[in-house]
Design an enzyme around this catalytic site. Structure first.
Site, PDB file in Angstrom:
ATOM      1  N   GLU A   1       6.896  13.664   3.930  1.00  0.00           N
ATOM      2  CA  GLU A   1       6.353  12.409   4.506  1.00  0.00           C
ATOM      3  C   GLU A   1       7.426  11.577   5.208  1.00  0.00           C
ATOM      4  OE1 GLU A   1       3.975  10.288   1.568  1.00  0.00           O
ATOM      5  OE2 GLU A   1       2.439  11.845   1.631  1.00  0.00           O
TER       6      GLU A   1
ATOM      7  N   GLU B   1      -0.658  18.171   0.151  1.00  0.00           N
ATOM      8  CA  GLU B   1      -1.052  17.129  -0.810  1.00  0.00           C
ATOM      9  C   GLU B   1      -2.478  16.721  -0.491  1.00  0.00           C
ATOM     10  OE1 GLU B   1       1.516  13.769  -1.644  1.00  0.00           O
ATOM     11  OE2 GLU B   1       3.303  14.967  -1.216  1.00  0.00           O
TER      12      GLU B   1
HETATM   13  O1  AHR Z   1       1.631  12.747  -4.856  1.00  0.00           O
HETATM   14  C1  AHR Z   1       2.104  11.447  -4.985  1.00  0.00           C
HETATM   15  C2  AHR Z   1       2.877  10.983  -3.746  1.00  0.00           C
HETATM   16  O2  AHR Z   1       1.987  10.853  -2.673  1.00  0.00           O
HETATM   17  C3  AHR Z   1       3.939  11.906  -3.219  1.00  0.00           C
HETATM   18  O3  AHR Z   1       5.158  11.732  -3.850  1.00  0.00           O
HETATM   19  C4  AHR Z   1       4.046  11.520  -1.787  1.00  0.00           C
HETATM   20  O4  AHR Z   1       4.445  12.585  -0.970  1.00  0.00           O
HETATM   21  C5  AHR Z   1       2.665  10.997  -1.441  1.00  0.00           C
HETATM   22  O5  AHR Z   1       2.715   9.783  -0.799  1.00  0.00           O
END
Ligand code: AHR
Length: 491
Positions: free
Chosen positions: A173, A292
């Site tokens: 990210e 994610e």
């Molecule tokens: O999964 C939780 C968080 O969400 C992770 O660390 C990040 O990559 C995202 O914003």
């Protein structure tokens, strides 16, 4: 009762499914590692400190790959802190989650843990506070056979054979202002490209994931992907996508349609990948690593109150309810419908932190969302097929013309089985479903989740929200209102 139909042709193939679509994620965050997968001294733990009750639930879930060590955490992490003798490992502040990291657990321990659950590692490198140099050292440590400083260091740590890590994330990210070492698109594109070059020079067999946008709403979405791909196209294999969903307005009809939003997001990223492919006149496709995805909103208010510098605090501990399980089923359908381009996906995360599996000191248990993931991972391997659905639609506050049913089919040629996954989004009506196949099939069973209060959850005390099974009739099937359905056949 609403009538509906689904037609499945064995030849209407979307794609062979990459098993990594059933990946998950463990970050050094909250109680995912400490108190989750690793808890020395707990009666449920083995001599390595690994919770056996967690291992059993993870094994059943069948996750083929687990992303590690973050997440936001990786952008401030020095991987060297987590290898070698434990008594020499430094205790450090983690600025991603404002906690204290003991480094008692690192890649050596994670590798051992993965062995016990039968999964492979998806490793992220730190492109926040660090860059190409540390990434290439880590790769040399992990994958080079021996005879160099870093590979011999690994051997001296008791790992004679290389880890052989195949899938790597180039940071996490990096478009997000919250990220340690946040970068502009061009800054990241350059760093990612140079890191990728060095890594592939050391081990050309690896696959690399570059960071896409942190979510669809990012102001830089689109421009970010385009800039990164224009620089890095020839050196990477995937671009990442992240998205979390929540019923924040308590609007279930909109919430159950959120996988339509996921579908739009995927199509938008694929369009940018293919635009850059055209601009570059390239023969190669860049595919998607949706590394994610999940529901995340229940724990947010609680987590805002947390004090800084605790060790493994209760954080991001969403307690999932029945409607979350329905949406997770829908999100899995969307990932499978896009399996021609989505080759990797990680349910974020795996244990305690926005997770299908929870623990306390006494036991581990399955949250509601565990089950649709378990079904897809168990019966959704093989070739994804379009299921052509005809049904009524509805309008919600957020989405128009939402089909009441969403569906995808998966044909498994080895087992000679075909499974049709169906979400019934209707909160009021059963569906009277007629289903037809292009080839002869024999019903096996109908697994379903329905009849629960939308807000019912599984906790340490109550684990009532579970799937049930009934016999499957040929032709006509009743799908309960608000239901997740797995229709299994042999052929
Ligand atoms: O999964 C939780 C968080 O969400 C992770 O660390 C990040 O990559 C995202 O914003």
């Amino acid at each position: 009762m609403k009538s509906a139909s689904i037609s499945v042709s064995f030849k209407n193939e979307i794609s062979e499914i990459d098993n990594r679509i059933y990946g998950s994620f463990i970050e050094h965050l909250g109680r995912a590692v400490y108190g989750g997968i690793y808890q020395p001294g707990n009666p449920n733990s083995d001599e390595n400190g690994f919770r056996q009750d967690v291992i059993e639930l993870v094994k059943k879930l069948g996750v083929p790959i687990v992303r590690y060590p973050g997440g936001n955490f990786v952008s401030g992490y020095n991987w060297e802190d987590g290898v070698g003798p434990k008594d020499k490992r430094p205790v450090k502040l983690d600025l991603a989650w404002f906690t204290t990291e003991t480094n008692e657990f690192g890649m050596q321990e994670f590798d051992k843990w993965l062995e016990s659950v039968g999964s492979e590692m998806m490793m992220a490198v730190n492109l926040g506070t660090r860059g190409p140099d540390e990434a290439r050292n880590l790769l040399e440590y992990a994958n080079f056979p021996g005879g160099t400083y870093w590979s011999d260091l690994r051997r001296s740590h008791g790992k004679e054979k290389p880890y052989g890590i195949h899938t790597w994330c180039l940071g996490n990210e990096m478009d997000g202002p919250w990220q340690i070492g946040h970068k502009t698109a061009y800054e990241y594109a350059r760093t990612a490209t140079e890191t990728a070059k060095l890594m592939k020079w050391i081990d050309p067999s690896i696959e690399l994931v570059a960071c896409g946008s942190s979510n669809f709403k990012m102001k830089t979405f689109g421009e970010w992907e385009h800039t990164v791909l224009m620089e890095a196209y020839d050196h990477i294999d995937y671009i990442s996508m992240h998205e979390y969903y929540g019923n924040t307005n308590d609007d279930t009809p909109s919430y159950l349609a959120e996988n339509i939003g996921m579908d739009k997001f995927i199509k938008a990223v694929v369009a940018i990948c293919d635009m850059v492919k055209a601009e570059k006149k390239s023969e190669k496709n860049i595919n998607i690593s949706f590394d994610e995805w999940n529901v995340w909103y229940h724990s947010k208010a609680h987590d805002e109150q947390l004090e800084h510098w605790g060790r493994a605090p209760h954080r991001l501990e969403d307690v999932y309810n029945f409607e979350d399980a329905l949406l997770v089923g829908g999100l899995l359908i969307t990932l499978l419908k896009n399996s021609d381009r989505v080759k990797i996906a990680c349910l974020a995360q795996l244990v305690n932190v926005i997770a299908p599996i929870m623990t306390n000191d006494e036991k581990a248990w399955a949250q509601t969302i565990y089950y649709p993931f378990f079904h897809a991972s168990s019966y959704g391997r093989g070739t994804a097929l379009n299921a052509v659905v005809s049904c009524d639609t509805y309008d919600s506050a957020k989405y128009r013309n939402v089909p009441l049913l969403d569906s995808v089919a998966v044909r498994n040629d080895e087992k000679r089985e075909i499974t049709v996954f169906v979400l019934n989004r209707s909160l009021t009506d059963e569906a009277d479903l007629s289903i037809e196949f292009s080839e002869e099939v024999k019903p096996i069973e109908h697994i379903y989740m329905s009849g629960y209060d939308l807000k019912a959850a599984n906790t340490a005390e109550h684990g009532d929200v579970v799937p049930k099974t009934k016999s499957l009739e040929s032709g006509k099937i009743t799908l309960d209102k608000a239901s997740w359905n797995v229709l299994r056949y042999s052929f």
